[in-house]
Design an enzyme around this catalytic site. Structure first.
Site, PDB file in Angstrom:
ATOM      1  N   ASP B  28       0.993  -1.138   0.010  1.00 57.64           N
ATOM      2  CA  ASP B  28       0.024  -0.150   0.004  1.00 57.64           C
ATOM      3  C   ASP B  28       0.870   1.164   0.140  1.00 57.64           C
ATOM      4  O   ASP B  28       1.455   1.696   1.093  1.00 57.64           O
ATOM      5  CB  ASP B  28      -0.846  -0.033   1.404  1.00 57.64           C
ATOM      6  CG  ASP B  28      -1.858   1.128   1.352  1.00 57.64           C
ATOM      7  OD1 ASP B  28      -1.781   2.050   0.315  1.00 57.64           O
ATOM      8  OD2 ASP B  28      -2.700   1.233   2.095  1.00 57.64           O
ATOM      9  N   ALA B  29       1.121   1.783  -1.145  1.00 57.74           N
ATOM     10  CA  ALA B  29       1.843   3.172  -1.230  1.00 57.74           C
ATOM     11  C   ALA B  29       1.449   4.212  -0.321  1.00 57.74           C
ATOM     12  O   ALA B  29       2.405   4.683   0.259  1.00 57.74           O
ATOM     13  CB  ALA B  29       1.981   3.641  -2.699  1.00 57.74           C
ATOM     14  N   GLU B  80      29.260   4.317   3.299  1.00 56.29           N
ATOM     15  CA  GLU B  80      29.150   2.879   3.571  1.00 56.29           C
ATOM     16  C   GLU B  80      28.912   2.150   2.313  1.00 56.29           C
ATOM     17  O   GLU B  80      28.479   0.890   2.418  1.00 56.29           O
ATOM     18  CB  GLU B  80      27.928   2.332   4.507  1.00 56.29           C
ATOM     19  CG  GLU B  80      26.634   3.226   4.158  1.00 56.29           C
ATOM     20  CD  GLU B  80      25.592   2.730   5.262  1.00 56.29           C
ATOM     21  OE1 GLU B  80      25.556   3.493   6.273  1.00 56.29           O
ATOM     22  OE2 GLU B  80      24.933   1.652   5.265  1.00 56.29           O
ATOM     23  N   CYS B 112      25.898   6.283   8.721  1.00 56.06           N
ATOM     24  CA  CYS B 112      25.450   7.575   8.065  1.00 56.06           C
ATOM     25  C   CYS B 112      26.246   8.753   8.621  1.00 56.06           C
ATOM     26  O   CYS B 112      25.656   9.835   8.375  1.00 56.06           O
ATOM     27  CB  CYS B 112      23.934   7.672   8.177  1.00 56.06           C
ATOM     28  SG  CYS B 112      23.072   6.331   7.449  1.00 56.06           S
ATOM     29  N   ARG B 198      12.086  -1.918  14.362  1.00 52.24           N
ATOM     30  CA  ARG B 198      11.983  -0.778  15.436  1.00 52.24           C
ATOM     31  C   ARG B 198      12.804  -0.454  16.491  1.00 52.24           C
ATOM     32  O   ARG B 198      12.897   0.839  16.965  1.00 52.24           O
ATOM     33  CB  ARG B 198      10.754  -0.900  16.263  1.00 52.24           C
ATOM     34  CG  ARG B 198       9.450  -1.103  15.424  1.00 52.24           C
ATOM     35  CD  ARG B 198       8.079  -1.411  16.153  1.00 52.24           C
ATOM     36  NE  ARG B 198       7.940  -0.561  17.153  1.00 52.24           N
ATOM     37  CZ  ARG B 198       6.726  -0.196  17.602  1.00 52.24           C
ATOM     38  NH1 ARG B 198       5.652  -0.625  16.996  1.00 52.24           N
ATOM     39  NH2 ARG B 198       6.728   0.522  18.591  1.00 52.24           N
ATOM     40  N   THR B 200      15.481   0.557  15.755  1.00 52.00           N
ATOM     41  CA  THR B 200      16.639   1.658  15.322  1.00 52.00           C
ATOM     42  C   THR B 200      16.075   2.801  15.720  1.00 52.00           C
ATOM     43  O   THR B 200      16.623   4.111  15.711  1.00 52.00           O
ATOM     44  CB  THR B 200      16.541   1.723  13.507  1.00 52.00           C
ATOM     45  OG1 THR B 200      15.102   1.817  13.281  1.00 52.00           O
ATOM     46  CG2 THR B 200      17.020   0.596  13.092  1.00 52.00           C
ATOM     47  N   HIS B 233      19.762  14.115  11.001  1.00 49.98           N
ATOM     48  CA  HIS B 233      19.884  12.730   9.928  1.00 49.98           C
ATOM     49  C   HIS B 233      18.405  12.476   9.680  1.00 49.98           C
ATOM     50  O   HIS B 233      17.925  12.414  10.506  1.00 49.98           O
ATOM     51  CB  HIS B 233      20.557  11.661  10.598  1.00 49.98           C
ATOM     52  CG  HIS B 233      20.664  10.449   9.716  1.00 49.98           C
ATOM     53  ND1 HIS B 233      21.196  10.679   8.378  1.00 49.98           N
ATOM     54  CD2 HIS B 233      20.370   9.123   9.846  1.00 49.98           C
ATOM     55  CE1 HIS B 233      20.928   9.399   8.051  1.00 49.98           C
ATOM     56  NE2 HIS B 233      20.356   8.536   8.638  1.00 49.98           N
ATOM     57  N   LYS B 238       9.805  11.362   9.573  1.00 48.45           N
ATOM     58  CA  LYS B 238       9.202  11.235  10.897  1.00 48.45           C
ATOM     59  C   LYS B 238      10.176  11.313  11.990  1.00 48.45           C
ATOM     60  O   LYS B 238       9.999  11.980  13.116  1.00 48.45           O
ATOM     61  CB  LYS B 238       8.223   9.851  10.826  1.00 48.45           C
ATOM     62  CG  LYS B 238       7.238   9.771  10.202  1.00 48.45           C
ATOM     63  CD  LYS B 238       6.071  10.851  10.786  1.00 48.45           C
ATOM     64  CE  LYS B 238       4.946  10.809   9.845  1.00 48.45           C
ATOM     65  NZ  LYS B 238       4.248   9.536   9.517  1.00 48.45           N
ATOM     66  N   ARG B 242      10.150  14.218  15.084  1.00 48.31           N
ATOM     67  CA  ARG B 242      10.225  13.828  16.256  1.00 48.31           C
ATOM     68  C   ARG B 242      11.182  14.301  17.109  1.00 48.31           C
ATOM     69  O   ARG B 242      10.933  14.580  18.392  1.00 48.31           O
ATOM     70  CB  ARG B 242       9.957  12.135  16.621  1.00 48.31           C
ATOM     71  CG  ARG B 242       8.900  11.792  17.422  1.00 48.31           C
ATOM     72  CD  ARG B 242       8.597  10.492  17.610  1.00 48.31           C
ATOM     73  NE  ARG B 242       9.260   9.938  18.748  1.00 48.31           N
ATOM     74  CZ  ARG B 242       9.516   8.456  18.679  1.00 48.31           C
ATOM     75  NH1 ARG B 242       8.994   7.642  17.800  1.00 48.31           N
ATOM     76  NH2 ARG B 242       9.916   8.014  19.725  1.00 48.31           N
ATOM     77  N   ASN B 265      17.076   8.760   1.775  1.00 47.31           N
ATOM     78  CA  ASN B 265      17.985   9.004   2.591  1.00 47.31           C
ATOM     79  C   ASN B 265      19.305   8.720   2.074  1.00 47.31           C
ATOM     80  O   ASN B 265      19.678   7.558   1.316  1.00 47.31           O
ATOM     81  CB  ASN B 265      17.873   7.968   3.684  1.00 47.31           C
ATOM     82  CG  ASN B 265      18.944   7.710   4.731  1.00 47.31           C
ATOM     83  OD1 ASN B 265      19.806   8.507   4.820  1.00 47.31           O
ATOM     84  ND2 ASN B 265      18.949   6.870   5.675  1.00 47.31           N
ATOM     85  N   SER B 295      24.455   4.519  12.445  1.00 44.71           N
ATOM     86  CA  SER B 295      24.044   3.363  13.271  1.00 44.71           C
ATOM     87  C   SER B 295      25.271   2.751  13.751  1.00 44.71           C
ATOM     88  O   SER B 295      26.363   2.803  13.370  1.00 44.71           O
ATOM     89  CB  SER B 295      23.537   2.288  12.292  1.00 44.71           C
ATOM     90  OG  SER B 295      22.015   3.047  11.935  1.00 44.71           O
TER      91      SER B 295
END
Lengths: 123, 342
Positions: B28-29, B80, B112, B198, B200, B233, B238, B242, B265, B295
């Site tokens: 679902d795009a 990377e 990153c 999650r 991450t 970054h 989202k 946040r 990204n 990361s």
């Protein structure tokens, strides 16, 4: 193959042509002897301009191979990434030429890309 | 005063829409666009890679700086997706720029945030008097396994930051926060990275950025009000939104640097691409907060103060112009350009 590529890095990574101080002509790829003046020629390396225009082109194996005339009159046969027409303006770009093999060295060098009408182009 | 003397960016010409990737995997795009806040991502040409994009961004930085390339004393390329596992990308960049042979050179890897680590190294080397100018580059052709959630976000781009004296933007302070947190990794000889889903989020991205930025503010006496812009970054849209609200930054302060929606990204180039788009608009006297995230995991936070020098600095073509000027391709061409089919 590695030494052969390595020797040409200087000429491929940037547009470095041969300039004959005797006749004032530029040649690309670089020459040891001026094709016009022969023994009387005085050849030296010359970094040349970044932009030019397409004199002619053909599509070979899906790639656009063009004869490009740079601003100072140097003509070079080069790959152009993107669609062009005769007269299209192009500028230099640093790209991959290919690779020796999966585990061999990667060949890099100068190609050209169209300057204008990015929006008009279709992939 | 030491800081950013010049900057250059490169975004490859092609774009693929989230809708096109979702069509292939029957997903679902709209739900993906809603959850990631990403609509399309940049895709390199078939003959582009981390090294070629690094050269293009660096050439722009050098042309704007109007300095002799031989004055560059150090080149660090953070990525990377270095084309070679052994043979530095930075050597290819140095040769293409005509830097000569006497320069410090290394490739860096910290997911990153490798390029912001490069900025810190160049900053320290200029400060110590070892070099006059240092070039820190972030360049990535982000790898993503076809069908993985990363595929919607993994973009391509490069940023080159020239560090030296008498800058257009002073690096006033920098702080790093690092820990052993396995949120995202790629084992040797593996073609695609793996991630903890999650995991991450809170223990990785949020914890590291928040701690780095808070320490920067504590140690150097800043509050969120001291910054006109903030850039974080951008693995998606989202997360930076946040973390901005957690640290007290308004939506307006991060809007200018939020490029992830249209280019995805760009990994090592991600937060720096946002910084460059802010520098495209910034006025003397404005202060920018930059916080990268890598990361593994770590975050580098910077306080950057824009000087009068920026008024005479050539800033075209601007990052947003490059970001919006794309050519759309379908999934077949995407696979070909990424050299997944030959």
């Amino acid at each position: 193959m590695v030494p052969r590529f390595w020797r040409k890095i200087k000429y491929r990574y940037d547009v470095v042509a041969s300039y004959c101080e005797n006749c004032g002509n530029y040649y690309y790829p670089q020459r040891e002897i001026c094709p016009k003046c022969r023994r009387k020629g005085k050849i030296k390396d010359a970094k040349i301009c970044d932009e030019g225009r397409v004199l002619s082109y053909t599509i070979l194996d899906g790639k656009c191979i063009a004869l490009v005339e740079l601003e100072n009159g140097t003509k070079m046969l080069t790959e152009v990434c993107g669609k062009v027409e005769i007269g299209s303006k192009v500028r230099k770009a640093f790209r991959r030429y290919g690779e020796e093999s999966e585990d061999g060295i990667i060949y890099y060098g100068t190609k050209f890309v169209p300057i204008e009408s990015d929006k008009k182009q279709k992939a | 005063m030491i800081g950013i003397v010049s900057y250059g960016t490169y975004i490859p010409r092609f774009r693929i829409r989230v809708d096109e990737i979702a069509r292939i995997w029957n997903e679902d795009a709209n739900a993906i666009k809603q959850s990631l806040g990403i609509f399309e991502k940049s895709v390199p040409d078939v003959d582009e890679d981390t090294a070629t994009m690094a050269v293009e961004a660096s050439r722009e930085a050098l042309a704007r700086a109007k300095i002799d390339p031989k004055k560059i004393g150090a080149i660090f390329v953070g990525s990377e997706s270095h084309p070679y596992a052994v043979k530095p990308t930075a050597t290819i960049v140095g040769e293409a720029l005509g830097v000569g042979n006497y320069y410090f050179c290394a490739d860096l890897e910290f997911a990153c945030k490798a390029a912001t680590a490069g900025i810190q190294i160049c900053h320290a080397m200029v400060k110590s008097g070892m070099i006059d100018y240092g070039l820190a580059i972030g360049s990535d052709v982000a790898q993503a396994k076809p069908g993985d959630a990363l595929e919607y976000a993994a973009g391509a781009g490069a940023v080159a930051i020239l560090i030296g004296k008498d800058p257009i933007a002073v690096i006033e302070a920098t702080v790093s926060y690092t820990s052993d947190t396995p949120d995202f990794w790629r084992r040797d000889l593996q073609p695609y990275p793996s991630h903890g889903g999650r995991f991450t989020g809170s223990p990785a991205y949020f914890r590291h950025i928040v701690n780095a930025v808070r320490k920067l503010m504590e140690d150097h006496g800043y509050t969120a009000k001291d910054f006109d812009y903030a850039v974080f970054h951008q693995p998606n849209a989202k997360f930076p939104q946040r973390v901005a609200s957690m640290l007290g930054f308004s939506e307006e302060k991060i809007a200018e640097g939020l490029l992830v929606r249209v280019i995805g990204n760009t990994y090592s180039a991600s937060s720096l691409m946002g910084l460059c788009s802010i520098l495209d608009k910034a006025k003397p006297g404005q202060r920018i907060l930059l916080a990268s995230f890598g990361s593994g995991a770590g975050s580098d936070a910077f306080a950057i103060y824009v000087t009068e020098k920026i008024l005479d600095f050539p800033r075209n073509a601007q990052v947003w112009e490059k970001a919006k000027n794309g050519v759309y391709i379908d999934y077949g061409l995407y696979l070909k350009n990424r050299r997944m089919i030959r």
